[in-house]
Write a protein that holds these residues in place. Structure first.
Motif, PDB file in Angstrom:
ATOM      1  N   ALA A   4     -33.985  26.660  50.128  1.00 42.74           N
ATOM      2  CA  ALA A   4     -35.292  27.225  50.445  1.00 42.74           C
ATOM      3  C   ALA A   4     -36.347  26.124  50.579  1.00 42.74           C
ATOM      4  O   ALA A   4     -37.201  26.170  51.474  1.00 42.74           O
ATOM      5  CB  ALA A   4     -35.704  28.225  49.370  1.00 42.74           C
ATOM      6  N   LYS A   5     -36.290  25.121  49.707  1.00 43.03           N
ATOM      7  CA  LYS A   5     -37.247  24.019  49.797  1.00 43.03           C
ATOM      8  C   LYS A   5     -37.022  23.192  51.058  1.00 43.03           C
ATOM      9  O   LYS A   5     -37.987  22.690  51.659  1.00 43.03           O
ATOM     10  CB  LYS A   5     -37.145  23.141  48.552  1.00 43.03           C
ATOM     11  CG  LYS A   5     -37.754  23.781  47.315  1.00 43.03           C
ATOM     12  CD  LYS A   5     -37.765  22.831  46.122  1.00 43.03           C
ATOM     13  CE  LYS A   5     -38.519  23.444  44.949  1.00 43.03           C
ATOM     14  NZ  LYS A   5     -38.616  22.535  43.792  1.00 43.03           N
ATOM     15  N   MET A   6     -35.773  23.040  51.450  1.00 39.07           N
ATOM     16  CA  MET A   6     -35.472  22.340  52.708  1.00 39.07           C
ATOM     17  C   MET A   6     -36.107  23.081  53.883  1.00 39.07           C
ATOM     18  O   MET A   6     -36.667  22.470  54.797  1.00 39.07           O
ATOM     19  CB  MET A   6     -33.966  22.261  52.915  1.00 39.07           C
ATOM     20  CG  MET A   6     -33.250  21.281  52.011  1.00 39.07           C
ATOM     21  SD  MET A   6     -33.044  19.640  52.741  1.00 39.07           S
ATOM     22  CE  MET A   6     -31.804  19.948  53.986  1.00 39.07           C
ATOM     23  N   GLU A   7     -36.016  24.406  53.863  1.00 40.87           N
ATOM     24  CA  GLU A   7     -36.561  25.209  54.956  1.00 40.87           C
ATOM     25  C   GLU A   7     -38.088  25.187  54.948  1.00 40.87           C
ATOM     26  O   GLU A   7     -38.720  25.166  56.003  1.00 40.87           O
ATOM     27  CB  GLU A   7     -36.067  26.651  54.851  1.00 40.87           C
ATOM     28  CG  GLU A   7     -34.568  26.826  55.042  1.00 40.87           C
ATOM     29  CD  GLU A   7     -34.129  26.590  56.475  1.00 40.87           C
ATOM     30  OE1 GLU A   7     -35.003  26.495  57.362  1.00 40.87           O
ATOM     31  OE2 GLU A   7     -32.905  26.491  56.708  1.00 40.87           O
ATOM     32  N   LEU A   8     -38.689  25.178  53.768  1.00 36.57           N
ATOM     33  CA  LEU A   8     -40.150  25.118  53.678  1.00 36.57           C
ATOM     34  C   LEU A   8     -40.684  23.799  54.222  1.00 36.57           C
ATOM     35  O   LEU A   8     -41.723  23.756  54.874  1.00 36.57           O
ATOM     36  CB  LEU A   8     -40.591  25.289  52.223  1.00 36.57           C
ATOM     37  CG  LEU A   8     -40.660  26.707  51.668  1.00 36.57           C
ATOM     38  CD1 LEU A   8     -40.909  26.671  50.170  1.00 36.57           C
ATOM     39  CD2 LEU A   8     -41.746  27.517  52.371  1.00 36.57           C
ATOM     40  N   GLY A   9     -39.954  22.716  53.969  1.00 36.62           N
ATOM     41  CA  GLY A   9     -40.376  21.408  54.443  1.00 36.62           C
ATOM     42  C   GLY A   9     -41.595  20.898  53.688  1.00 36.62           C
ATOM     43  O   GLY A   9     -42.061  21.501  52.719  1.00 36.62           O
ATOM     44  N   GLY A  10     -42.105  19.782  54.132  1.00 37.67           N
ATOM     45  CA  GLY A  10     -43.226  19.145  53.429  1.00 37.67           C
ATOM     46  C   GLY A  10     -42.700  18.140  52.417  1.00 37.67           C
ATOM     47  O   GLY A  10     -41.586  18.262  51.908  1.00 37.67           O
ATOM     48  N   TRP A  11     -43.521  17.153  52.146  1.00 37.02           N
ATOM     49  CA  TRP A  11     -43.129  16.028  51.287  1.00 37.02           C
ATOM     50  C   TRP A  11     -42.656  16.511  49.916  1.00 37.02           C
ATOM     51  O   TRP A  11     -41.555  16.191  49.472  1.00 37.02           O
ATOM     52  CB  TRP A  11     -44.316  15.089  51.165  1.00 37.02           C
ATOM     53  CG  TRP A  11     -44.056  13.828  50.397  1.00 37.02           C
ATOM     54  CD1 TRP A  11     -42.845  13.371  49.938  1.00 37.02           C
ATOM     55  CD2 TRP A  11     -45.024  12.855  50.007  1.00 37.02           C
ATOM     56  NE1 TRP A  11     -43.005  12.170  49.284  1.00 37.02           N
ATOM     57  CE2 TRP A  11     -44.333  11.832  49.319  1.00 37.02           C
ATOM     58  CE3 TRP A  11     -46.398  12.741  50.182  1.00 37.02           C
ATOM     59  CZ2 TRP A  11     -44.987  10.721  48.799  1.00 37.02           C
ATOM     60  CZ3 TRP A  11     -47.050  11.626  49.674  1.00 37.02           C
ATOM     61  CH2 TRP A  11     -46.355  10.632  48.992  1.00 37.02           C
ATOM     62  N   ALA A  12     -43.481  17.315  49.228  1.00 36.69           N
ATOM     63  CA  ALA A  12     -43.142  17.753  47.866  1.00 36.69           C
ATOM     64  C   ALA A  12     -41.892  18.623  47.849  1.00 36.69           C
ATOM     65  O   ALA A  12     -41.021  18.461  46.986  1.00 36.69           O
ATOM     66  CB  ALA A  12     -44.320  18.498  47.249  1.00 36.69           C
ATOM     67  N   ASN A  13     -41.796  19.556  48.789  1.00 35.87           N
ATOM     68  CA  ASN A  13     -40.629  20.448  48.817  1.00 35.87           C
ATOM     69  C   ASN A  13     -39.340  19.685  49.107  1.00 35.87           C
ATOM     70  O   ASN A  13     -38.296  19.950  48.489  1.00 35.87           O
ATOM     71  CB  ASN A  13     -40.824  21.539  49.871  1.00 35.87           C
ATOM     72  CG  ASN A  13     -41.752  22.645  49.395  1.00 35.87           C
ATOM     73  OD1 ASN A  13     -41.676  23.084  48.256  1.00 35.87           O
ATOM     74  ND2 ASN A  13     -42.638  23.084  50.269  1.00 35.87           N
ATOM     75  N   LEU A  14     -39.398  18.740  50.017  1.00 37.84           N
ATOM     76  CA  LEU A  14     -38.196  17.976  50.356  1.00 37.84           C
ATOM     77  C   LEU A  14     -37.773  17.084  49.181  1.00 37.84           C
ATOM     78  O   LEU A  14     -36.570  16.930  48.914  1.00 37.84           O
ATOM     79  CB  LEU A  14     -38.440  17.133  51.606  1.00 37.84           C
ATOM     80  CG  LEU A  14     -38.620  17.937  52.901  1.00 37.84           C
ATOM     81  CD1 LEU A  14     -39.010  17.015  54.057  1.00 37.84           C
ATOM     82  CD2 LEU A  14     -37.352  18.702  53.251  1.00 37.84           C
ATOM     83  N   GLN A  15     -38.744  16.526  48.479  1.00 37.63           N
ATOM     84  CA  GLN A  15     -38.406  15.756  47.277  1.00 37.63           C
ATOM     85  C   GLN A  15     -37.772  16.659  46.222  1.00 37.63           C
ATOM     86  O   GLN A  15     -36.803  16.273  45.550  1.00 37.63           O
ATOM     87  CB  GLN A  15     -39.660  15.093  46.704  1.00 37.63           C
ATOM     88  CG  GLN A  15     -40.078  13.830  47.435  1.00 37.63           C
ATOM     89  CD  GLN A  15     -41.226  13.123  46.731  1.00 37.63           C
ATOM     90  OE1 GLN A  15     -42.200  13.759  46.311  1.00 37.63           O
ATOM     91  NE2 GLN A  15     -41.124  11.817  46.595  1.00 37.63           N
TER      92      GLN A  15
END
Length: 279
Positions: A184-195
């Motif tokens: 889900a974080k991969m799909e949301l994207g963005g620096w914090a989510n990808l980390q």
């Protein structure tokens, strides 16, 4: 009345409870064994119905039914609640509601941490020892002598087997919840989510209990994530600097100046920056 509502009512009606410890009492209050078993049976009935709805691709209805299961499940049964929350996360993934999936998976992991705290890393173990704590990670559990003990050797062995089985169950659900949150974080994207996704995938790889297909997916994501994280960081840093520049220009404009009048040059020796003014 549902399980959680009855627990809340019992807590509020007890005059000995103060506001400061209400949350702790709410979680620790337990039903008599027979009543707890009845509530858990009702919760499981709704859970099985939700599982069927999920298998039929009726994901929104499944979420509603899982919520009903949660309303009956006693609030102190952390593992059972974690399973339901993880299942809700799976539904949100199917619906591509990435934020809700992250929230549900995180709620599941939080409950699992209460049911069985994750193993300490080497650094955490060393820090604990330095503070006077005990490192029980590799301890051998010994059976108590039968003399003078309420629990027989056979009962102790059964309890230890049950505890081992519960630990394996917790690890299995933790892996599912981490996989769902990371995706889900991969799909949301963005620096914090990808980390955050990278941290979850690294934790999964360190658990050592992933099926082959999941392990391949985790390793693939960990190969791809550094490039995506760097790109997201540069983009967000660029956007932030652009906003700061606009703010600076707004402040300097009344003086006939702009941020272009100020140049920053990096010092090769120190790595710091020197500012110069140019008309």
């Amino acid at each position: 009345m549902s399980g959680n509502n009855k627990q809340e009512s019992a807590t509020k009606n007890d005059p000995s409870n103060s506001d400061s410890d209400e949350e702790e009492v709410f979680h620790d209050a337990r039903y008599p064994a027979e009543e707890e078993a009845g509530l858990l049976d009702q919760s499981n009935t709704h859970k099985f119905a939700a599982n069927k709805l999920f298998s039929s691709s009726r994901y929104s209805e499944a979420i509603t039914t899982y919520d009903r299961a949660l309303s009956f499940c006693p609030n102190y049964l952390d593992y059972e609640i974690a399973v339901l929350r993880s299942n809700v996360a799976a539904c949100h993934l199917k619906l591509e509601d990435w934020k809700a999936a992250v929230d549900a998976a995180t709620a599941s992991i939080d409950r699992l941490d209460k049911a069985l705290p994750p193993p300490q890393t080497h650094k955490e173990s060393q820090a604990s020892l330095e503070k006077g704590g005990n490192d029980d990670g590799g301890a051998v559990v010994e059976l108590l002598d039968g003399d003078g003990e309420d629990e027989s050797e056979e009962a102790q062995l059964k309890r230890l087997r049950d505890e081992d089985a519960r630990r394996e169950d917790v690890k299995r659900i933790r892996a599912k919840a981490l996989m769902r949150r990371a995706r889900a974080k991969m799909e949301l994207g963005g620096w914090a989510n990808l980390q955050g996704a990278e941290e979850d995938y690294k934790a999964l790889l360190g658990m050592g209990n992933l099926p082959g297909q999941d392990e391949r997916a985790v390793r693939k994501a960990l190969r791809e994530l550094p490039v995506r994280i760097n790109a997201a960081r540069e983009k967000e840093m660029g956007e932030m600097m652009g906003k700061l520049k606009d703010l600076g220009n707004g402040i300097l404009k009344p003086f006939g100046l702009s941020t272009d009048n100020f140049k920053f040059v990096q010092d090769e020796k120190t790595g710091g920056y020197n500012m110069s003014f140019e008309k």
